[in-house]
Scaffold this active site. Structure first.
Site, short mmCIF file in Angstrom:
data_model
loop_
_atom_site.label_atom_id
_atom_site.label_comp_id
_atom_site.label_asym_id
_atom_site.label_seq_id
_atom_site.Cartn_x
_atom_site.Cartn_y
_atom_site.Cartn_z
N CYS A 184 -1.53 0.75 7.35
CA CYS A 184 -2.98 0.46 7.44
C CYS A 184 -3.35 -0.79 6.63
CB CYS A 184 -3.80 1.66 6.97
SG CYS A 184 -3.59 3.15 7.96
N ARG A 185 -3.42 -0.64 5.31
CA ARG A 185 -3.99 -1.72 4.50
C ARG A 185 -3.07 -2.93 4.35
NH1 ARG A 185 -5.17 2.17 -0.37
NH2 ARG A 185 -3.31 3.09 0.61
N SER A 186 -1.80 -2.70 3.96
CA SER A 186 -0.96 -3.87 3.67
C SER A 186 -0.56 -4.67 4.92
CB SER A 186 0.26 -3.50 2.81
OG SER A 186 1.12 -2.61 3.46
N ASN A 212 2.24 1.44 4.42
CA ASN A 212 2.54 0.18 5.12
C ASN A 212 2.21 0.26 6.61
OD1 ASN A 212 5.42 -1.98 5.77
ND2 ASN A 212 3.36 -2.57 5.24
N CYS A 225 0.86 -1.19 0.00
CA CYS A 225 0.00 0.00 0.00
C CYS A 225 0.90 1.23 0.00
CB CYS A 225 -0.99 -0.02 1.17
SG CYS A 225 -0.22 0.02 2.80
N ASP A 245 -8.11 3.82 0.82
CA ASP A 245 -7.20 4.29 1.86
C ASP A 245 -8.01 4.77 3.07
OD1 ASP A 245 -5.39 5.61 3.43
OD2 ASP A 245 -4.47 6.73 1.79
P1 4NP Z 1 -1.85 2.78 4.06
O1 4NP Z 1 -2.54 4.11 4.62
O2 4NP Z 1 -1.29 3.13 2.71
O3 4NP Z 1 -3.01 1.84 3.97
O4 4NP Z 1 -0.80 2.36 5.06
C1 4NP Z 1 -1.86 5.34 4.71
C2 4NP Z 1 -0.99 5.59 5.74
C3 4NP Z 1 -0.37 6.81 5.84
C4 4NP Z 1 -0.62 7.78 4.89
C5 4NP Z 1 -1.48 7.53 3.83
C6 4NP Z 1 -2.10 6.30 3.75
N1 4NP Z 1 0.00 9.05 4.99
O5 4NP Z 1 -0.28 9.93 4.16
O6 4NP Z 1 0.82 9.26 5.91
#
Ligand code: 4NP
Length: 158
Positions: free
Chosen positions: A13-15, A11, A8, A125
């Site tokens: 939240c989703r992955s 790294n 993602c 996201d």
């Molecule tokens: P992820 O979510 O891609 O599912 O881990 C996010 C985590 C942090 C951010 C964006 C999405 N950020 O902008 O910091």
């Protein structure tokens, strides 16, 4: 050994959620010796950090502990290691095309392509939304994980 990398943006939240859900699934079905998994982000914002507390809590509610995972960035060398590199959304997918050499591009896919009942192609996201977004993400990831494991079992004759 079949190796799967979930990808993602951050790294956190989703992955890592996908890593936890898929690990539990292969443990429950007895494929730990056959399938190795990891997760990574296309950006370095959260390298070394544990998963977002909302992701940890939502996973915990479903009996999955992702508290020990730590954020890392995708490396060009991951292309040599993993058989499946699965992006949570189109933006991650496009980033992977840039990070990996062209002859490894066939390994890159969208994770949601393995979900049977879904029309959505992306795991949204959840970072900037409320807690409900994490539940939805978990539902989607659970469904895609089941499809992915079935695909791996068939393709690799496990
Ligand atoms: P992820 O979510 O891609 O599912 O881990 C996010 C985590 C942090 C951010 C964006 C999405 N950020 O902008 O910091």
């Amino acid at each position: 050994m079949v190796r799967v990398l979930f990808v993602c943006l951050g790294n956190i939240c989703r992955s890592p959620t996908a890593e936890g859900v898929f690990r539990k699934l292969i443990q429950d079905q007895g494929y730990e010796a056959d399938i190795e998994i990891d997760s990574a982000g296309t950006h370095a914002y959260h390298v070394g950090e544990p998963p977002d507390s909302r992701a940890q809590q939502t996973a915990h509610q479903r009996g999955i502990d992702i508290s020990q995972l730590r954020g890392r960035k995708v490396l060009a060398g991951d292309a040599n290691v993993f058989d499946y590199v699965l992006a949570m959304d189109h933006e991650n997918y496009q980033n992977l095309l840039r990070i990996f050499p062209q002859h490894e591009h066939q390994k890159i896919g969208l994770f949601m392509q393995y979900a049977n009942q879904r029309v959505e192609q992306e795991v949204p996201d959840p970072y900037f939304g409320g807690a409900g977004g994490f539940d939805r993400v978990l539902d989607m990831i659970e469904e895609a994980s089941i499809g992915l494991l079935n695909n791996i079992k068939q393709r690799h004759k496990l």
